[in-house]
Design an enzyme around this catalytic site. Structure first.
Site, PDB file in Angstrom:
ATOM      1  N   ASN A   7       0.875  -1.174   0.000  1.00  0.00           N
ATOM      2  CA  ASN A   7       0.000   0.000   0.000  1.00  0.00           C
ATOM      3  C   ASN A   7       0.914   1.226   0.000  1.00  0.00           C
ATOM      4  OD1 ASN A   7      -1.822   2.018   0.473  1.00  0.00           O
ATOM      5  ND2 ASN A   7      -2.755   1.072   2.274  1.00  0.00           N
ATOM      6  N   LYS A  14       3.262   0.764   3.148  1.00  0.00           N
ATOM      7  CA  LYS A  14       2.945  -0.319   4.090  1.00  0.00           C
ATOM      8  C   LYS A  14       3.070  -1.639   3.349  1.00  0.00           C
ATOM      9  CE  LYS A  14      -0.573   2.109   6.647  1.00  0.00           C
ATOM     10  NZ  LYS A  14      -1.972   2.360   6.415  1.00  0.00           N
ATOM     11  N   ARG A  91      -2.550  -2.071  -3.446  1.00  0.00           N
ATOM     12  CA  ARG A  91      -3.770  -1.306  -3.234  1.00  0.00           C
ATOM     13  C   ARG A  91      -3.699  -0.079  -4.136  1.00  0.00           C
ATOM     14  NH1 ARG A  91      -5.154   3.162   1.034  1.00  0.00           N
ATOM     15  NH2 ARG A  91      -7.385   3.324   0.622  1.00  0.00           N
ATOM     16  N   HIS A 181     -13.231   2.475   0.019  1.00  0.00           N
ATOM     17  CA  HIS A 181     -13.231   1.389   1.016  1.00  0.00           C
ATOM     18  C   HIS A 181     -13.819   0.097   0.431  1.00  0.00           C
ATOM     19  CE1 HIS A 181     -13.569   4.516   4.544  1.00  0.00           C
ATOM     20  NE2 HIS A 181     -12.299   4.167   4.350  1.00  0.00           N
ATOM     21  N   HIS A 209     -18.282   0.771   7.605  1.00  0.00           N
ATOM     22  CA  HIS A 209     -16.836   0.854   7.843  1.00  0.00           C
ATOM     23  C   HIS A 209     -16.610   2.177   8.569  1.00  0.00           C
ATOM     24  CE1 HIS A 209     -12.490   0.341   6.533  1.00  0.00           C
ATOM     25  NE2 HIS A 209     -12.535   1.597   6.958  1.00  0.00           N
ATOM     26  N   LEU A 210     -16.426   2.089   9.883  1.00  0.00           N
ATOM     27  CA  LEU A 210     -16.358   3.308  10.696  1.00  0.00           C
ATOM     28  C   LEU A 210     -14.984   3.392  11.356  1.00  0.00           C
ATOM     29  CD1 LEU A 210     -19.863   2.899  12.392  1.00  0.00           C
ATOM     30  CD2 LEU A 210     -19.344   4.028  10.225  1.00  0.00           C
ATOM     31  N   GLY A 211     -14.126   4.231  10.812  1.00  0.00           N
ATOM     32  CA  GLY A 211     -12.790   4.385  11.374  1.00  0.00           C
ATOM     33  C   GLY A 211     -12.448   5.858  11.358  1.00  0.00           C
ATOM     34  N   ARG A 242     -12.781  14.842   8.269  1.00  0.00           N
ATOM     35  CA  ARG A 242     -13.461  15.221   7.019  1.00  0.00           C
ATOM     36  C   ARG A 242     -14.918  15.584   7.279  1.00  0.00           C
ATOM     37  NH1 ARG A 242     -11.684  10.086   3.558  1.00  0.00           N
ATOM     38  NH2 ARG A 242     -10.333   9.605   5.305  1.00  0.00           N
ATOM     39  N   PHE A 285     -12.117   8.925  18.435  1.00  0.00           N
ATOM     40  CA  PHE A 285     -13.349   8.734  19.212  1.00  0.00           C
ATOM     41  C   PHE A 285     -13.074   8.356  20.666  1.00  0.00           C
ATOM     42  CE2 PHE A 285     -15.050   8.697  14.963  1.00  0.00           C
ATOM     43  CZ  PHE A 285     -16.264   9.361  15.126  1.00  0.00           C
ATOM     44  N   ARG A 286     -11.902   7.735  20.932  1.00  0.00           N
ATOM     45  CA  ARG A 286     -11.583   7.420  22.328  1.00  0.00           C
ATOM     46  C   ARG A 286     -11.413   8.704  23.136  1.00  0.00           C
ATOM     47  NH1 ARG A 286      -7.262   3.264  20.088  1.00  0.00           N
ATOM     48  NH2 ARG A 286      -7.213   4.994  18.620  1.00  0.00           N
ATOM     49  N   GLU A 335     -15.368  -1.951  15.074  1.00  0.00           N
ATOM     50  CA  GLU A 335     -14.880  -3.185  15.697  1.00  0.00           C
ATOM     51  C   GLU A 335     -14.681  -3.049  17.201  1.00  0.00           C
ATOM     52  OE1 GLU A 335     -11.238  -4.321  13.643  1.00  0.00           O
ATOM     53  OE2 GLU A 335     -12.224  -3.973  11.723  1.00  0.00           O
ATOM     54  N   ASN A 336     -14.374  -1.805  17.629  1.00  0.00           N
ATOM     55  CA  ASN A 336     -13.849  -1.645  18.996  1.00  0.00           C
ATOM     56  C   ASN A 336     -14.708  -0.875  19.985  1.00  0.00           C
ATOM     57  OD1 ASN A 336     -11.290  -2.962  18.530  1.00  0.00           O
ATOM     58  ND2 ASN A 336     -10.835  -1.229  17.194  1.00  0.00           N
ATOM     59  N   GLU A 385      -8.241  -5.826   4.834  1.00  0.00           N
ATOM     60  CA  GLU A 385      -8.061  -5.428   3.435  1.00  0.00           C
ATOM     61  C   GLU A 385      -6.856  -6.128   2.813  1.00  0.00           C
ATOM     62  OE1 GLU A 385      -9.333  -0.954   3.040  1.00  0.00           O
ATOM     63  OE2 GLU A 385      -8.816  -1.386   5.104  1.00  0.00           O
TER      64      GLU A 385
HETATM   65  P1  AMP Z   1      -9.156   3.026  11.559  1.00  0.00           P
HETATM   66  O1  AMP Z   1      -9.126   4.203  10.639  1.00  0.00           O
HETATM   67  O2  AMP Z   1     -10.047   1.919  11.100  1.00  0.00           O
HETATM   68  O3  AMP Z   1      -7.793   2.542  11.991  1.00  0.00           O
HETATM   69  O4  AMP Z   1      -9.865   3.557  12.899  1.00  0.00           O
HETATM   70  C1  AMP Z   1      -9.216   4.486  13.737  1.00  0.00           C
HETATM   71  C2  AMP Z   1     -10.212   5.073  14.676  1.00  0.00           C
HETATM   72  O5  AMP Z   1     -10.891   4.052  15.405  1.00  0.00           O
HETATM   73  C3  AMP Z   1      -9.557   5.917  15.748  1.00  0.00           C
HETATM   74  O6  AMP Z   1      -9.382   7.219  15.322  1.00  0.00           O
HETATM   75  C4  AMP Z   1     -10.542   5.843  16.872  1.00  0.00           C
HETATM   76  O7  AMP Z   1     -11.399   6.953  16.752  1.00  0.00           O
HETATM   77  C5  AMP Z   1     -11.345   4.589  16.633  1.00  0.00           C
HETATM   78  N1  AMP Z   1     -11.188   3.630  17.712  1.00  0.00           N
HETATM   79  C6  AMP Z   1     -10.239   2.688  17.865  1.00  0.00           C
HETATM   80  N2  AMP Z   1     -10.431   1.997  19.014  1.00  0.00           N
HETATM   81  C7  AMP Z   1     -11.532   2.508  19.595  1.00  0.00           C
HETATM   82  C8  AMP Z   1     -12.251   2.256  20.812  1.00  0.00           C
HETATM   83  N3  AMP Z   1     -11.873   1.296  21.653  1.00  0.00           N
HETATM   84  N4  AMP Z   1     -13.336   3.018  21.092  1.00  0.00           N
HETATM   85  C9  AMP Z   1     -13.719   3.995  20.236  1.00  0.00           C
HETATM   86  N5  AMP Z   1     -13.087   4.284  19.087  1.00  0.00           N
HETATM   87  C10 AMP Z   1     -12.022   3.572  18.773  1.00  0.00           C
END
Ligand code: AMP
Length: 398
Positions: A7, A14, A91, A181, A209-211, A242, A285-286, A335-336, A385
């Site tokens: 990637n 990566k 990718r 995605h 897909h929430l990241g 964004r 989000f943490r 996921e988390n 991915e």
């Molecule tokens: P990604 O882009 O898929 O790597 O997701 C990254 C985002 O996932 C981080 O910016 C966090 O906001 C969120 N995240 C990861 N772990 C947690 C968690 N335990 N609780 C809430 N949000 C999380």
């Protein structure tokens, strides 16, 4: 069979070496600061970790060389020689309407990739550089495959991808919804079918897909039929930084009021908006959950806006498909964060969504978290991915 997944970004790369048959990851890591000074990271089970050490990387070719050197290193490597790499999967962010699936790379494909550059001027040139660097270092005999973020969404019907602009902007300038995605949405939808024990062709799925970047896709019969990202990955949900969807009239108003040019405006929309912009606290989000717990009302509002938009899109896509069998949560937040999953699905009981708080109290594992009596399943499926890229690459390299 060993597949090297690459990637490539403009100054980073990566990599992961994996066996798509056993799904074993032999080694993975990262080359950073390419073209600046060069930092190299390498991790392999049972081997010594190399953590951001200085390795000169004037171009992506030196980065690829560093990766190969580490993989075949007599003490710390995981393969005896480069011959044990059967193919390389790349990718690639944008495949335009040219690529509706992954493709083995040849001269004709390279020319078509160059033609896609105007649609993703920041990403595609870096992906192309990565492909050329692999060919330069590994030779022409190792098959290389391009796997596109946009390809999975090429099944969207015109009604979902057409913007209400003068039609010539589509026919002549290629302005339409592409979606991104795709590799992740495809992977989790396939896993969802396996988890539910039903053929993908029989299922209506909504994949969230929430990241840091977020998108939601409606998948009917295994095919993407609508998705929230658009012509660029700036559209759809509010994200870490964004803005997501907004009234285009805001641009003119703000640019005039604050004397911004279009680049400054885009910088605000891409890097200073989303939940970071609303909260003023963080894009993570943490951090937002922690700040909200301490009474920060803007952090709470940012979380609420994000969750509200996720819920609203789930409803929209259920309507678009005329029903839904399962909702999938994936990526960092999906996921988390059990708490966010609970809140994002709260209020959807009317359509048969019901989450079991106990089953839902888990992180990063594949699980059906639906409560008894739910007629729409809620699934948590960690995305992968790299594995999806390796599987496509292995298939095409055969
Ligand atoms: P990604 O882009 O898929 O790597 O997701 C990254 C985002 O996932 C981080 O910016 C966090 O906001 C969120 N995240 C990861 N772990 C947690 C968690 N335990 N609780 C809430 N949000 C999380």
């Amino acid at each position: 069979m060993n597949i090297l997944v690459i990637n490539a970004g403009s100054s980073s790369l990566k990599y992961q070496l994996l066996n798509p048959e056993t799904q074993e990851v032999l080694a993975k890591g990262l080359c950073e600061r390419i073209g600046i000074d060069g930092k190299f990271t390498y991790k392999a089970p049972g081997k010594q970790t190399i953590d951001a050490v200085d390795v000169a990387m004037p171009t992506h070719s030196e980065a690829i060389k560093a990766v190969l050197d580490a993989l075949v290193d007599p003490q710390n490597g995981v393969i005896a020689s480069m011959k044990e790499i059967d193919a390389v999967g790349h990718r690639v962010v944008h495949g335009s309407e040219t690529f509706a699936c992954s493709v083995k790379i040849d001269e004709r494909v390279m020319a078509a990739l160059e033609e896609c550059i105007p649609l993703a001027p920041l990403h595609n040139p870096a992906n192309i550089t990565g492909i050329k660097a692999c060919e330069a270092v590994m030779g022409k005999d190792v098959p290389q495959v391009a796997v596109f973020d946009t390809a999975f969404h090429q099944t969207m019907p015109p009604v979902a991808y057409t913007y209400a602009l003068p039609y010539e902007y589509y026919t002549e300038d290629k302005v339409r919804r592409y979606g991104f995605h795709g590799t992740s949405h495809k992977y989790v939808s396939q896993r969802a079918a396996a988890l539910l024990g039903k053929p993908a062709a029989s299922l209506k799925l909504i994949s969230c897909h929430l990241g840091n970047g977020s998108s939601i896709t409606a998948i009917d019969g295994g095919k993407s039929v609508d998705t929230s990202m658009g012509f660029t990955p700036l559209a759809g949900l509010p994200m870490g930084t964004r803005a997501g969807d907004l009234d285009a009239g805001i641009l003119e108003y703000l640019m005039n009021k604050h004397n911004m040019d279009i680049n400054e405006m885009l910088n605000v929309l891409n890097k200073k908006s989303g939940v970071l912009g609303i909260s003023g606290v963080s894009s993570d989000f943490r951090d937002l959950e922690a700040a909200a717990k301490e009474g920060n009302t803007r952090a709470q509002l940012a979380i609420d806006v994000f969750e509200y938009n996720v819920r609203k899109l789930i409803g929209a896509y259920a309507a678009a498909m005329g029903g839904v069998d399962a909702i999938i949560f994936t990526a960092g937040v999906g996921e988390n964060s059990p708490a966010m999953r609970l809140r994002m699905t709260a209020g959807l009981e009317f359509m048969g969504v019901k989450v079991d708080p106990e089953k839902n109290n888990c992180r990063g594992k594949e699980i059906d978290v639906s409560a008894d009596g739910a007629t729409v399943r809620t699934l948590v499926i960690p995305t992968n991915e790299e594995l999806m890229i390796a599987l496509d690459t292995a298939e095409l390299a055969k």
